[in-house]
Motif scaffolding. Structure first.
Motif, PDB file in Angstrom:
ATOM      1  N   LEU A  16      13.919  10.479   2.383  1.00 15.40           N
ATOM      2  CA  LEU A  16      14.346  10.005   1.076  1.00 15.40           C
ATOM      3  C   LEU A  16      14.033  11.022  -0.007  1.00 15.40           C
ATOM      4  N   LYS A  17      14.880  11.077  -1.011  1.00 17.43           N
ATOM      5  CA  LYS A  17      14.648  11.949  -2.162  1.00 17.43           C
ATOM      6  C   LYS A  17      13.457  11.424  -2.954  1.00 17.43           C
ATOM      7  N   SER A  18      12.814  12.313  -3.686  1.00 16.44           N
ATOM      8  CA  SER A  18      11.635  11.911  -4.460  1.00 16.44           C
ATOM      9  C   SER A  18      11.990  10.866  -5.518  1.00 16.44           C
ATOM     10  N   SER A  19      13.204  10.927  -6.072  1.00 12.48           N
ATOM     11  CA  SER A  19      13.605   9.928  -7.073  1.00 12.48           C
ATOM     12  C   SER A  19      13.727   8.539  -6.440  1.00 12.48           C
ATOM     13  N   VAL A  20      14.173   8.470  -5.190  1.00 13.53           N
ATOM     14  CA  VAL A  20      14.273   7.195  -4.471  1.00 13.53           C
ATOM     15  C   VAL A  20      12.872   6.675  -4.167  1.00 13.53           C
ATOM     16  N   GLN A  21      11.986   7.571  -3.746  1.00 10.76           N
ATOM     17  CA  GLN A  21      10.600   7.181  -3.469  1.00 10.76           C
ATOM     18  C   GLN A  21       9.949   6.601  -4.724  1.00 10.76           C
ATOM     19  N   LYS A  22      10.162   7.253  -5.854  1.00  8.21           N
ATOM     20  CA  LYS A  22       9.595   6.776  -7.124  1.00  8.21           C
ATOM     21  C   LYS A  22      10.168   5.399  -7.476  1.00  8.21           C
ATOM     22  N   GLY A  23      11.462   5.224  -7.229  1.00  2.00           N
ATOM     23  CA  GLY A  23      12.105   3.936  -7.497  1.00  2.00           C
ATOM     24  C   GLY A  23      11.541   2.818  -6.639  1.00  2.00           C
ATOM     25  N   ILE A  24      11.234   3.122  -5.380  1.00  5.06           N
ATOM     26  CA  ILE A  24      10.642   2.118  -4.483  1.00  5.06           C
ATOM     27  C   ILE A  24       9.277   1.696  -5.009  1.00  5.06           C
ATOM     28  N   ARG A  25       8.454   2.676  -5.384  1.00  2.00           N
ATOM     29  CA  ARG A  25       7.117   2.365  -5.934  1.00  2.00           C
ATOM     30  C   ARG A  25       7.231   1.540  -7.211  1.00  2.00           C
ATOM     31  N   THR A  26       8.162   1.909  -8.085  1.00  2.00           N
ATOM     32  CA  THR A  26       8.346   1.214  -9.356  1.00  2.00           C
ATOM     33  C   THR A  26       8.763  -0.232  -9.135  1.00  2.00           C
ATOM     34  N   LYS A  27       9.754  -0.445  -8.269  1.00  2.00           N
ATOM     35  CA  LYS A  27      10.224  -1.811  -7.980  1.00  2.00           C
ATOM     36  C   LYS A  27       9.129  -2.658  -7.337  1.00  2.00           C
ATOM     37  N   LEU A  28       8.359  -2.047  -6.441  1.00  2.60           N
ATOM     38  CA  LEU A  28       7.263  -2.760  -5.796  1.00  2.60           C
ATOM     39  C   LEU A  28       6.256  -3.246  -6.839  1.00  2.60           C
ATOM     40  N   LEU A  29       5.918  -2.365  -7.780  1.00  2.00           N
ATOM     41  CA  LEU A  29       4.952  -2.744  -8.813  1.00  2.00           C
ATOM     42  C   LEU A  29       5.527  -3.729  -9.821  1.00  2.00           C
ATOM     43  N   GLU A  30       6.837  -3.687 -10.057  1.00  2.00           N
ATOM     44  CA  GLU A  30       7.472  -4.681 -10.929  1.00  2.00           C
ATOM     45  C   GLU A  30       7.375  -6.071 -10.314  1.00  2.00           C
ATOM     46  N   TYR A  32       5.283  -6.988  -7.752  1.00  3.55           N
ATOM     47  CA  TYR A  32       3.915  -7.332  -7.374  1.00  3.55           C
ATOM     48  C   TYR A  32       2.922  -6.533  -8.212  1.00  3.55           C
ATOM     49  N   PRO A  33       2.779  -6.863  -9.486  1.00  4.71           N
ATOM     50  CA  PRO A  33       1.913  -6.074 -10.378  1.00  4.71           C
ATOM     51  C   PRO A  33       0.436  -6.064  -9.950  1.00  4.71           C
ATOM     52  N   HIS A  34       0.010  -7.056  -9.209  1.00 11.29           N
ATOM     53  CA  HIS A  34      -1.386  -7.097  -8.764  1.00 11.29           C
ATOM     54  C   HIS A  34      -1.705  -6.024  -7.718  1.00 11.29           C
ATOM     55  N   LEU A  35      -0.676  -5.333  -7.201  1.00 12.65           N
ATOM     56  CA  LEU A  35      -0.890  -4.259  -6.226  1.00 12.65           C
ATOM     57  C   LEU A  35      -1.186  -2.909  -6.882  1.00 12.65           C
ATOM     58  N   GLU A  36      -1.222  -2.866  -8.193  1.00 16.63           N
ATOM     59  CA  GLU A  36      -1.415  -1.610  -8.930  1.00 16.63           C
ATOM     60  C   GLU A  36      -2.584  -0.784  -8.405  1.00 16.63           C
ATOM     61  N   SER A  37      -3.694  -1.419  -8.133  1.00 15.40           N
ATOM     62  CA  SER A  37      -4.879  -0.675  -7.690  1.00 15.40           C
ATOM     63  C   SER A  37      -4.791  -0.250  -6.219  1.00 15.40           C
ATOM     64  N   HIS A  38      -3.822  -0.779  -5.470  1.00 14.51           N
ATOM     65  CA  HIS A  38      -3.711  -0.481  -4.041  1.00 14.51           C
ATOM     66  C   HIS A  38      -2.465   0.326  -3.674  1.00 14.51           C
ATOM     67  N   VAL A  39      -1.555   0.526  -4.618  1.00 12.02           N
ATOM     68  CA  VAL A  39      -0.261   1.132  -4.296  1.00 12.02           C
ATOM     69  C   VAL A  39      -0.412   2.554  -3.750  1.00 12.02           C
ATOM     70  N   GLU A  40      -1.388   3.302  -4.186  1.00  9.14           N
ATOM     71  CA  GLU A  40      -1.557   4.675  -3.701  1.00  9.14           C
ATOM     72  C   GLU A  40      -1.932   4.704  -2.220  1.00  9.14           C
ATOM     73  N   SER A  41      -2.685   3.724  -1.764  1.00 11.40           N
ATOM     74  CA  SER A  41      -3.033   3.685  -0.338  1.00 11.40           C
ATOM     75  C   SER A  41      -1.873   3.146   0.508  1.00 11.40           C
ATOM     76  N   ILE A  42      -0.992   2.352  -0.088  1.00  8.13           N
ATOM     77  CA  ILE A  42       0.158   1.804   0.636  1.00  8.13           C
ATOM     78  C   ILE A  42       1.301   2.820   0.675  1.00  8.13           C
ATOM     79  N   LEU A  43       1.649   3.363  -0.486  1.00  9.63           N
ATOM     80  CA  LEU A  43       2.752   4.327  -0.616  1.00  9.63           C
ATOM     81  C   LEU A  43       2.279   5.537  -1.422  1.00  9.63           C
ATOM     82  N   PRO A  44       1.625   6.487  -0.788  1.00 12.05           N
ATOM     83  CA  PRO A  44       1.112   7.659  -1.507  1.00 12.05           C
ATOM     84  C   PRO A  44       2.236   8.484  -2.149  1.00 12.05           C
TER      85      PRO A  44
END
Length: 70
Positions: A16-30, A32-44
């Motif tokens: 995947l392109k880096s812009s798609v990867q960023k979009g996946i992380r952004t949508k995930l946090l939108e 599930y905002p409570h995952l903010e502190s864990h997102v780096e370990s899930i999707l670095p």
């Protein structure tokens, strides 16, 4: 339960392109905002994400060398 190994029975891999990867992380946090502190370990940010076609399934592999259970 079947163990997924990327080198076995894979018919296609797409990085995947880096812009798609960023979009996946952004949508995930939108959604599930409570995952903010864990997102780096899930999707670095520094890892490359791949879409793997395995038999008739499509598997999202966010981390290199990741082994999944299907």
């Amino acid at each position: 339960m079947t163990r997924f190994e990327e080198k076995e029975s894979v018919s296609g891999v797409q990085q995947l392109k880096s812009s798609v990867q960023k979009g996946i992380r952004t949508k995930l946090l939108e959604q599930y905002p409570h995952l903010e502190s864990h997102v780096e370990s899930i999707l670095p940010k520094k890892d490359t994400y791949r879409i793997v076609k395995w038999y008739s399934f499509i598997v999202f592999c966010p981390r290199a060398g990741l082994s999944l259970q299907a």
